[in-house]
Design a protein around this motif. Structure first.
Motif, PDB file in Angstrom:
ATOM      1  N   SER A  75       6.962  -6.437  -4.299  1.00 37.14           N
ATOM      2  CA  SER A  75       7.426  -5.100  -3.928  1.00 37.14           C
ATOM      3  C   SER A  75       8.786  -4.751  -4.514  1.00 37.14           C
ATOM      4  O   SER A  75       9.325  -3.677  -4.226  1.00 37.14           O
ATOM      5  CB  SER A  75       7.492  -4.986  -2.393  1.00 37.14           C
ATOM      6  N   LEU A  76       9.350  -5.635  -5.341  1.00 38.16           N
ATOM      7  CA  LEU A  76      10.696  -5.419  -5.864  1.00 38.16           C
ATOM      8  C   LEU A  76      10.714  -4.620  -7.167  1.00 38.16           C
ATOM      9  O   LEU A  76      11.785  -4.256  -7.651  1.00 38.16           O
ATOM     10  CB  LEU A  76      11.395  -6.763  -6.089  1.00 38.16           C
ATOM     11  N   GLY A  77       9.557  -4.364  -7.727  1.00 36.16           N
ATOM     12  CA  GLY A  77       9.508  -3.581  -8.947  1.00 36.16           C
ATOM     13  C   GLY A  77      10.083  -4.291 -10.151  1.00 36.16           C
ATOM     14  O   GLY A  77      10.581  -3.651 -11.078  1.00 36.16           O
ATOM     15  N   ALA A  88       0.826  -1.202   0.000  1.00 38.61           N
ATOM     16  CA  ALA A  88       0.000   0.000   0.000  1.00 38.61           C
ATOM     17  C   ALA A  88       0.868   1.262   0.000  1.00 38.61           C
ATOM     18  O   ALA A  88       0.462   2.307  -0.481  1.00 38.61           O
ATOM     19  CB  ALA A  88      -0.937  -0.009   1.215  1.00 38.61           C
ATOM     20  N   ASP A  89       2.039   1.171   0.569  1.00 39.15           N
ATOM     21  CA  ASP A  89       2.949   2.315   0.621  1.00 39.15           C
ATOM     22  C   ASP A  89       4.354   1.768   0.445  1.00 39.15           C
ATOM     23  O   ASP A  89       5.120   1.627   1.385  1.00 39.15           O
ATOM     24  CB  ASP A  89       2.793   3.045   1.968  1.00 39.15           C
ATOM     25  N   SER A  90       4.703   1.443  -0.793  1.00 44.50           N
ATOM     26  CA  SER A  90       5.915   0.676  -1.054  1.00 44.50           C
ATOM     27  C   SER A  90       7.190   1.388  -0.620  1.00 44.50           C
ATOM     28  O   SER A  90       8.175   0.748  -0.276  1.00 44.50           O
ATOM     29  CB  SER A  90       5.997   0.326  -2.543  1.00 44.50           C
ATOM     30  N   HIS A 100      17.573  -3.166 -11.357  1.00 49.18           N
ATOM     31  CA  HIS A 100      18.127  -2.317 -10.296  1.00 49.18           C
ATOM     32  C   HIS A 100      19.639  -2.146 -10.466  1.00 49.18           C
ATOM     33  O   HIS A 100      20.419  -2.495  -9.567  1.00 49.18           O
ATOM     34  CB  HIS A 100      17.839  -2.929  -8.920  1.00 49.18           C
ATOM     35  N   PRO A 101      20.098  -1.590 -11.579  1.00 50.36           N
ATOM     36  CA  PRO A 101      21.551  -1.461 -11.798  1.00 50.36           C
ATOM     37  C   PRO A 101      22.250  -0.608 -10.745  1.00 50.36           C
ATOM     38  O   PRO A 101      23.425  -0.829 -10.448  1.00 50.36           O
ATOM     39  CB  PRO A 101      21.636  -0.808 -13.191  1.00 50.36           C
ATOM     40  N   LEU A 158      11.557 -11.060 -11.338  1.00 52.12           N
ATOM     41  CA  LEU A 158      11.857 -11.572  -9.991  1.00 52.12           C
ATOM     42  C   LEU A 158      10.593 -12.064  -9.306  1.00 52.12           C
ATOM     43  O   LEU A 158      10.603 -13.102  -8.642  1.00 52.12           O
ATOM     44  CB  LEU A 158      12.521 -10.475  -9.156  1.00 52.12           C
ATOM     45  N   ARG A 159       9.498 -11.317  -9.453  1.00 55.68           N
ATOM     46  CA  ARG A 159       8.251 -11.725  -8.807  1.00 55.68           C
ATOM     47  C   ARG A 159       7.820 -13.107  -9.299  1.00 55.68           C
ATOM     48  O   ARG A 159       7.471 -13.978  -8.510  1.00 55.68           O
ATOM     49  CB  ARG A 159       7.152 -10.700  -9.086  1.00 55.68           C
TER      50      ARG A 159
END
Length: 415
Positions: free
Chosen positions: A298-300, A257-259, A335-336, A304-305
């Motif tokens: 939550s990893l964007g 909800a609030d990453s 995520h470089p 990965l998800r």
């Protein structure tokens, strides 16, 4: 019993006079010097329950070894919990007067009495009968008040009882959520807990109640708890590793909800969770799989998800090398900017006490090197990395040295 309890051969002596009870017939006439007060009390309790028509309680406690546990000082509270469990199951209507008698004992000057009463009341909360008998709130309030008790075991038992509400009366957790949450967070922050027994109980209880709370109930505590439990991920005690990682996974459910509030903690703990998939303790591995599955959204990074969701199911085996290779590839793409952090965290694990994690850390760095582009490669301090790998090449474990050698071979592409 006669008025002069100390002279009456059938009495327990001074402690018996204060209770006005008689010894079981099997003990009458014995030399008083050979009697143990706790043993006498246990046998008297058994006889009393049997006389009151509760042979089923006596038998159930006996089958679980509860009567013997009550006589062992270090396990006394476990025996009392077995008694409470049996009574909650088999003679619930008898509980209200017992609870009313035990709650004042929580304030006793005698530590042993506080331990006994808190153990009994804590176990009762594991059963819905306390809700049926309108005993839930009095017991909750009584146990909550024990968070400052001078006895560590009493504080541990109180937290255990609050966590037991998740089993006994889950429908009541939302109503008492703030009260339960505050007590458990306070347990995490307790400074008089040298072996982290209270922290372990707080983490276990938190994981149990979080399933029954909403994001708005825990919003104010999520970040504080996440930061507090992070050091336990690498504890030498497997129970602490397991409980902290499991709780981290449960907390991550509230990050969506609030990453921004929680995403940084997830990224900070990501390498640790990935490495502990190689933990020597199976329960810790299971906790890591769960936590990574929960953190994935939550990893964007959709890759990965999906990977965490598909490959980290509890019942599935894991080809760790292939898994970490894919994780490194997705991290370098999505995520470089994390490269330096990922490498430094892995370098930290070169000194891990677990050979499995030392080997995994060396392997992880090798796969990061494999998937970084030329620009990313320029960000790497090669001298520091090569020096650390050369030092780890002296590791006494052959499997670790093999992974180090493989990673050194991959560094050629950066030279």
């Amino acid at each position: 019993m006669g008025r002069n309890g100390e002279k009456n051969g059938d009495s327990v002596g001074k402690s018996g006079d204060s209770l006005r009870v008689r010894l079981p017939r099997a003990l009458q006439g014995r030399d008083r010097a050979g009697l143990q007060p706790c043993s006498c009390a246990v046998q008297t309790l058994r006889a009393m329950l049997a006389r009151a028509g509760n042979d089923d309680v006596v038998q159930e406690v006996g089958s679980a070894g509860g009567w013997e546990l009550m006589e062992i000082p270090e396990r006394h509270h476990d025996g009392i919990a077995l008694l409470a469990r049996a009574m909650a199951r088999l003679c619930g209507p008898r509980l209200p007067p017992i609870v009313r008698s035990l709650i004042p004992v929580l304030g006793s000057a005698l530590e042993c009495q506080r331990v006994t009463s808190s153990a009994f009341l804590a176990e009762l909360l594991n059963h819905n009968v306390v809700n049926d008998l309108v005993l839930l709130e009095p017991i909750l309030d009584a146990l909550t008040a024990l968070e400052k008790d001078s006895c560590l075991l009493v504080r541990v038992l109180a937290l255990r009882g609050l966590g037991n509400v998740a089993s006994g009366s889950p429908e009541q957790i939302r109503r008492h959520g703030l009260q339960l949450l505050a007590s458990m967070v306070n347990g995490l922050d307790d400074e008089d807990d040298p072996k982290n027994r209270l922290a372990l109980e707080a983490m276990s209880s938190l994981s149990r109640i979080l399933d029954h709370l909403e994001e708005r109930d825990v919003r104010s505590a999520v970040l504080r708890v996440a930061i507090r439990i992070r050091p336990f991920f690498d504890s030498e005690h497997a129970e602490l590793r397991h409980s902290s990682i499991l709780l981290f996974g449960n907390l991550s459910r509230f990050s969506r909800a609030d990453s921004e509030v929680f995403s940084e903690q997830i990224l900070n703990g990501l390498v640790t969770l990935l490495l502990h998939l190689q933990d020597p303790q199976p329960d810790v591995v299971k906790a890591c799989k769960f936590a990574l599955r929960m953190c994935g959204p939550s990893l964007g990074c959709e890759g990965l998800r999906e990977m965490f969701g598909n490959h980290l199911r509890e019942e599935r085996g894991l080809h760790y090398g292939e898994f970490v290779n894919d994780a490194a590839k997705f991290l370098m793409r999505s995520h470089p900017a994390l490269l330096s952090r990922l490498i430094s965290t892995n370098l930290f694990y070169f000194k891990s006490p677990w050979r499995e994690l030392r080997a995994a850390a060396a392997m992880f760095i090798g796969f990061l090197v494999l998937h970084m582009d030329e620009e990313q490669g320029q960000q790497v301090d090669l001298d520091q990395l090569i020096s650390a790998l050369q030092l780890l090449l002296k590791d006494p474990v052959p499997a670790v040295r093999v992974k180090v050698a493989e990673t050194l071979g991959r560094l050629v592409r950066l030279l």
